[in-house]
Design an enzyme around this catalytic site. Structure first.
Site, PDB file in Angstrom:
ATOM      1  N   HIS A   1       0.829  -1.216   0.000  1.00 17.13           N
ATOM      2  CA  HIS A   1       0.000   0.000   0.000  1.00 17.13           C
ATOM      3  C   HIS A   1       0.862   1.263   0.000  1.00 17.13           C
ATOM      4  O   HIS A   1       0.513   2.261   0.635  1.00 17.13           O
ATOM      5  CB  HIS A   1      -0.955   0.017   1.202  1.00 17.13           C
ATOM      6  CG  HIS A   1      -1.946  -1.101   1.223  1.00 17.13           C
ATOM      7  ND1 HIS A   1      -3.216  -1.002   0.718  1.00 17.13           N
ATOM      8  CD2 HIS A   1      -1.838  -2.389   1.677  1.00 17.13           C
ATOM      9  CE1 HIS A   1      -3.856  -2.159   0.877  1.00 17.13           C
ATOM     10  NE2 HIS A   1      -3.030  -3.017   1.443  1.00 17.13           N
TER      11      HIS A   1
ATOM     12  N   ASN B   1     -10.279  -2.980   2.410  1.00 15.63           N
ATOM     13  CA  ASN B   1      -9.973  -2.914   0.980  1.00 15.63           C
ATOM     14  C   ASN B   1     -11.260  -2.658   0.201  1.00 15.63           C
ATOM     15  O   ASN B   1     -12.341  -2.675   0.777  1.00 15.63           O
ATOM     16  CB  ASN B   1      -9.371  -4.251   0.503  1.00 15.63           C
ATOM     17  CG  ASN B   1      -7.903  -4.398   0.879  1.00 15.63           C
ATOM     18  OD1 ASN B   1      -7.212  -3.415   1.159  1.00 15.63           O
ATOM     19  ND2 ASN B   1      -7.423  -5.624   0.892  1.00 15.63           N
TER      20      ASN B   1
ATOM     21  N   HIS C   1      -3.991   0.753  11.984  1.00 12.34           N
ATOM     22  CA  HIS C   1      -3.775  -0.511  12.685  1.00 12.34           C
ATOM     23  C   HIS C   1      -5.134  -1.136  12.985  1.00 12.34           C
ATOM     24  O   HIS C   1      -5.955  -0.514  13.677  1.00 12.34           O
ATOM     25  CB  HIS C   1      -3.033  -0.226  14.001  1.00 12.34           C
ATOM     26  CG  HIS C   1      -2.557  -1.463  14.700  1.00 12.34           C
ATOM     27  ND1 HIS C   1      -3.206  -2.672  14.623  1.00 12.34           N
ATOM     28  CD2 HIS C   1      -1.481  -1.670  15.489  1.00 12.34           C
ATOM     29  CE1 HIS C   1      -2.560  -3.565  15.343  1.00 12.34           C
ATOM     30  NE2 HIS C   1      -1.500  -2.987  15.870  1.00 12.34           N
TER      31      HIS C   1
HETATM   32 FE1  HDD Z   1      -2.425  -4.885   5.452  1.00 13.51          FE
HETATM   33  C1  HDD Z   1      -1.007  -1.847   5.173  1.00 13.51           C
HETATM   34  C2  HDD Z   1      -5.408  -3.623   4.304  1.00 13.51           C
HETATM   35  C3  HDD Z   1      -3.734  -8.063   5.341  1.00 13.51           C
HETATM   36  C4  HDD Z   1       0.377  -6.081   6.883  1.00 13.51           C
HETATM   37  N1  HDD Z   1      -3.086  -3.083   4.847  1.00 13.51           N
HETATM   38  C5  HDD Z   1      -2.346  -1.944   4.799  1.00 13.51           C
HETATM   39  C6  HDD Z   1      -3.149  -0.861   4.317  1.00 13.51           C
HETATM   40  C7  HDD Z   1      -4.386  -1.368   4.060  1.00 13.51           C
HETATM   41  C8  HDD Z   1      -4.348  -2.763   4.406  1.00 13.51           C
HETATM   42  C9  HDD Z   1      -5.586  -0.616   3.524  1.00 13.51           C
HETATM   43  C10 HDD Z   1      -2.676   0.561   4.100  1.00 13.51           C
HETATM   44  C11 HDD Z   1      -2.920   1.418   5.294  1.00 13.51           C
HETATM   45  C12 HDD Z   1      -2.479   2.822   4.988  1.00 13.51           C
HETATM   46  O1  HDD Z   1      -3.113   3.448   4.126  1.00 13.51           O
HETATM   47  O2  HDD Z   1      -1.518   3.257   5.616  1.00 13.51           O
HETATM   48  N2  HDD Z   1      -4.179  -5.695   4.879  1.00 13.51           N
HETATM   49  C13 HDD Z   1      -5.314  -4.984   4.528  1.00 13.51           C
HETATM   50  C14 HDD Z   1      -6.422  -5.904   4.420  1.00 13.51           C
HETATM   51  C15 HDD Z   1      -5.945  -7.153   4.700  1.00 13.51           C
HETATM   52  C16 HDD Z   1      -4.546  -7.010   4.989  1.00 13.51           C
HETATM   53  C17 HDD Z   1      -7.826  -5.478   4.082  1.00 13.51           C
HETATM   54  C18 HDD Z   1      -6.674  -8.468   4.742  1.00 13.51           C
HETATM   55  C19 HDD Z   1      -7.933  -8.581   4.937  1.00 13.51           C
HETATM   56  N3  HDD Z   1      -1.793  -6.736   5.972  1.00 13.51           N
HETATM   57  C20 HDD Z   1      -2.483  -7.917   5.890  1.00 13.51           C
HETATM   58  C21 HDD Z   1      -1.730  -8.982   6.501  1.00 13.51           C
HETATM   59  C22 HDD Z   1      -0.562  -8.416   6.953  1.00 13.51           C
HETATM   60  C23 HDD Z   1      -0.615  -7.013   6.611  1.00 13.51           C
HETATM   61  C24 HDD Z   1      -2.178 -10.420   6.605  1.00 13.51           C
HETATM   62  C25 HDD Z   1       0.592  -9.041   7.665  1.00 13.51           C
HETATM   63  C26 HDD Z   1       0.554 -10.121   8.369  1.00 13.51           C
HETATM   64  N4  HDD Z   1      -0.610  -4.113   5.887  1.00 13.51           N
HETATM   65  C27 HDD Z   1       0.367  -4.777   6.536  1.00 13.51           C
HETATM   66  C28 HDD Z   1       1.545  -3.887   6.903  1.00 13.51           C
HETATM   67  C29 HDD Z   1       1.091  -2.513   6.332  1.00 13.51           C
HETATM   68  C30 HDD Z   1      -0.262  -2.826   5.741  1.00 13.51           C
HETATM   69  C31 HDD Z   1       2.874  -4.382   6.474  1.00 13.51           C
HETATM   70  C32 HDD Z   1       2.041  -1.780   5.402  1.00 13.51           C
HETATM   71  C33 HDD Z   1       2.025  -0.357   5.828  1.00 13.51           C
HETATM   72  C34 HDD Z   1       1.314  -0.350   7.066  1.00 13.51           C
HETATM   73  O3  HDD Z   1       0.885  -1.610   7.395  1.00 13.51           O
HETATM   74  O4  HDD Z   1       1.109   0.612   7.780  1.00 13.51           O
HETATM   75  O5  HDD Z   1       1.708  -3.865   8.276  1.00 13.51           O
END
Ligand code: HDD
Length: 733
Positions: free
Chosen positions: A85, A158, A349
């Site tokens: 993202h 999402n 978060h």
């Molecule tokens: Fe995630 C970012 C949505 C599964 C780990 N995620 C992130 C963002 C969105 C989502 C919208 C961007 C937030 C922003 O604008 O700063 N993610 C989802 C959805 C998931 C999902 C809807 C499943 C239903 N994500 C998911 C899993 C993991 C992560 C299974 C790790 C185990 N996601 C992250 C992250 C991020 C992230 C690495 C990257 C930047 C952040 O968190 O702040 O922690």
């Protein structure tokens, strides 16, 4: 010198529409632009052009602390981009509940329709880097931070209601597979490559999500025209402690719309910021984007009622089984003042909860609860990221957490522990009655093991449901998307295996895709179908069942069933050159504006254009710098001199032909009809614009006399409200 309207002074003006978060942020707005340029220490700078040198032609001096401060700060301007993202756009707004939800939840912000809760929303693509195109075929992130009086609540969702995998354990593998390949960092912001399809073809639980990502939902027309979903099943808990399961939905009031893949490819070159610009401009114009928040409520007793598991994030709850109740509205009404400070530094978060909302045991959600804090520590540099203005709550914050990189808060006194007697044990723990958060007391017991519930093992029924719930046009687009994606996949065995996986959803789908690729669908594959299992997995887990029988049809899954028919905020290009008919242009503009759409004058060059009666209009876009893919529809204005001039400009002809190819509404008045007749718009059977000068609508090409421009506009608006003239697609693509 005149001030740029985007300057800090004018932004401060914008902040006057106040709420608790706006007031909170205003504490950090840099003051005024008045006063002298200074260093970060407040020292006025006398010369910001020349470094300090030993002689006019001599070397620069180490002593030059002003140069060093400026360069050092510049050298450190970037932080790591989000691992997923990374590319995003954000906006501020407010949320208001329609009526109290006390029956289901004690969450404070869902009790009183009079309360406006400030929000900040960030939309994103998943796979691309920060600078990648907005129009990638991808899932869109839809993350909302509610600044409630009980603390921040983040709904990190999402624009699709399901996910690729069932357990967070596999997230790094999924993301490594979709990101550019590690040896050559190719391709950027695209899933059309071998490693992605290799992983997907070995992980059949992704089948349902793949249907969504290959559908037009993955190429939205606008961030304002897409749905949002919380995906996981969450819990709502009311004052009495009663829990209901809930699925969160965002429903856009402008309806759902997409672009064609061919358009997406062109837009990526013409305006890679297409979605970001669209969101920004809509808010600047006062066309505030709106979504209704929807709840699908499932009583605890119904936990096992369905033929899928509520804890499985690759499944959705069909709206036909559990209708979505629209419980409130979010309006985005303010652009950020500074992209980095707000959109880049915002930290979401899924574990930012308020009392009355809680998790379930969805194993994907459980893993996310670890990941998000962890990622902010590296991305934002330490444990104090909650103090960054965009992240800090409007609710009061008191605890004994101290120190760390970039600590902003000054915590007085000697007591930094609890319990304490030296400070009356303050701050006190909050009893549940006073708003203290208490986790839902779900009973949990079981053996410690790495395993997946058998209730997670049906991978193809909902994929088939999604596929068969599409309209014929949408269905065709899925086939074309798969042909494109797998066509870009060079490894024959990966393509073949993926075709086999598709045949488990629907044999017709697999053979349609295979036909486009010029290969056959294999009738069997070597070894198990599912390789995303533990080494000692049971044989059943490795052989998920093919979908057979009649698919469940869910109307809500087709975007076309939700076309609202209005044209609010749609952007229409008027092709105009000197000598145009001003009455036609004025009538068209009046009608479109009254319907909420925008008419933009596209001319052969910038500046102004003169009508046949000598009136001047400013040009909004010059042909060399724009393209019809950036508009929703095209109007060719009458006026002999104007249309004669346009017919000599290849880009003007291409402009109309491309809009026609992309199934957009087209209108022409007076000699604009003669112009159309020189283009490919006239060469297709059944789509010939009427030559006689009365109002006619032939396959979405609306024509009429100059004097009938208002009537032409009315018919044109009707076509535009349908978004696209899909009947044209087969003939033109
Ligand atoms: Fe995630 C970012 C949505 C599964 C780990 N995620 C992130 C963002 C969105 C989502 C919208 C961007 C937030 C922003 O604008 O700063 N993610 C989802 C959805 C998931 C999902 C809807 C499943 C239903 N994500 C998911 C899993 C993991 C992560 C299974 C790790 C185990 N996601 C992250 C992250 C991020 C992230 C690495 C990257 C930047 C952040 O968190 O702040 O922690």
């Amino acid at each position: 010198m005149k001030k740029d309207p985007g300057s800090k002074a004018s932004s401060k003006g914008k902040l006057k529409a106040s709420n608790a978060k706006v007031e909170d942020l205003s504490k950090n707005l840099e003051g005024t632009d008045d006063g002298y340029l200074s260093t970060n220490q407040g020292l006025p700078i006398n010369d910001n052009q020349n470094s300090l040198k030993a002689g006019e032609r001599g070397p620069s001096l180490l002593e030059d602390f002003i140069l060093r401060e400026k360069i050092t700060h510049f050298d450190h301007e970037r932080i790591p981009e989000r691992i997923v993202h990374a590319r995003g756009s954000g906006a501020h707004g407010v949320f208001q509940v329609y009526e109290s939800m006390a029956k289901y939840t004690r969450a404070g912000f869902l009790q009183d329709p009079a309360v406006e809760t400030p929000v900040f929303v960030r939309f994103s693509t998943v796979a691309g880097s920060r600078g990648s195109t907005d129009l990638a075929r991808d899932v869109r992130g839809f993350a909302v931070k509610f600044y409630t009086e009980e603390g921040n609540f983040d709904l990190v969702g999402n624009n699709m209601p399901v996910f690729f995998i069932q357990d967070a354990m596999k997230f790094p593998d999924l993301i490594h597979a979709v990101k550019p390949e590690p040896h050559n960092e190719i391709p950027q912001a695209a899933s059309a490559h071998d490693t992605f399809w290799d992983f997907i073809s070995l992980t059949p639980e992704s089948a349902h999500m793949i249907m969504w990502v290959m559908s037009d939902r993955a190429i939205p027309r606008s961030l304002r025209m897409m749905e949002g979903f919380g995906i996981h099943t969450f819990r709502l808990i009311n004052q009495k402690g009663v829990s209901h399961f809930v699925k969160f939905h965002w429903k856009p009031l402008l309806g759902m719309h997409s672009v064609l893949w061919d358009e997406a490819l062109r837009i990526s070159g013409c305006d890679p910021d297409f979605h970001r610009r669209d969101l920004w401009e809509a808010i600047e114009n006062g066309d505030f984007p709106e979504w209704e928040l929807g709840f699908q409520i499932i009583p605890e007793k119904d936990e096992h009622k369905y033929d899928f598991d509520l804890l499985d994030p690759t499944k959705l709850v069909p709206e036909d089984l559990v209708p979505v109740q629209r419980i409130g509205k979010m309006t985005l009404n303010r652009n950020p003042d500074n992209f980095f400070a707000e959109v880049e530094q915002v930290a979401f978060h899924p574990g930012h909860l308020v009392p009355g909302i809680d998790f379930t045991n969805d194993p994907l959600l459980q893993g996310r609860l670890f990941s998000y804090t962890d990622t902010q520590l590296i991305r934002l540099g330490g444990p104090n990221f909650h103090e960054i203005p965009i992240n800090r709550p409007v609710a009061p914050l008191h605890n004994h957490q101290r120190d760390g990189h970039m600590r902003q808060m000054i915590s007085p006194g000697r007591v930094a522990y609890e319990p304490n007697s030296l400070n009356g044990n303050a701050p006190l723990q909050a009893p549940a009655k006073a708003g203290g958060f208490v986790s839902y007391a779900e009973r949990v017991d079981g053996a410690k093991l790495r395993a997946k519930s058998p209730s997670f093992s049906d991978h193809f029924s909902q994929a088939a449901m999604f596929y068969h719930s599409q309209s014929p046009v949408e269905l065709k687009h899925i086939v074309h998307a798969l042909r494109f994606e797998l066509g870009k996949c060079d490894t024959p065995h990966v393509r073949e295996r993926m075709l086999f996986v598709l045949s488990q959803i629907d044999e017709g789908l697999a053979s349609d895709v295979a036909q486009g690729l010029g290969i056959k669908v294999p009738t069997k594959i070597d070894g198990p179908l599912n390789l995303a299992v533990g080494a000692d997995a049971k044989p059943g887990e490795q052989q998920p069942k093919k979908f057979t029988g009649k698919a469940f049809i869910s109307k809500a899954l087709s975007m076309l069933t939700t076309v609202p028919g209005d044209v609010k905020t749609r952007k229409v290009a008027a092709l105009v050159a000197d000598g145009f008919d001003d009455s036609g242009l004025a009538a068209m503009k009046k009608s479109l504006t009254a319907a909420g759409a925008m008419l933009k004058v596209v001319g052969p060059r910038g500046g102004t254009l003169k009508s046949s009666s000598g009136k001047e209009v400013p040009v909004d876009f010059a042909l060399p710098t724009t393209a019809s893919v950036l508009f929703d529809a095209v109007y060719v204005c009458g006026g002999e001199a104007s249309t004669n001039a346009l017919s000599q400009i290849p880009k003007a002809v291409e402009f109309v032909e491309e809009a026609f190819k992309h199934c957009k509404a087209i209108a022409a008045t007076g000699s604009g009809i003669d112009f159309l007749q020189q283009t490919r718009v006239d060469t297709l059977p059944g789509d010939k614009p009427a030559k006689e000068k009365v109002v006619s609508n032939s396959g979405g090409v609306v024509t009429g006399a100059d004097s009938a421009a208002s009537k032409v506009a009315a018919a044109f608006i009707e076509v535009l409200g349908q978004h696209r003239v899909w009947e044209r697609e087969d003939a033109v693509s």
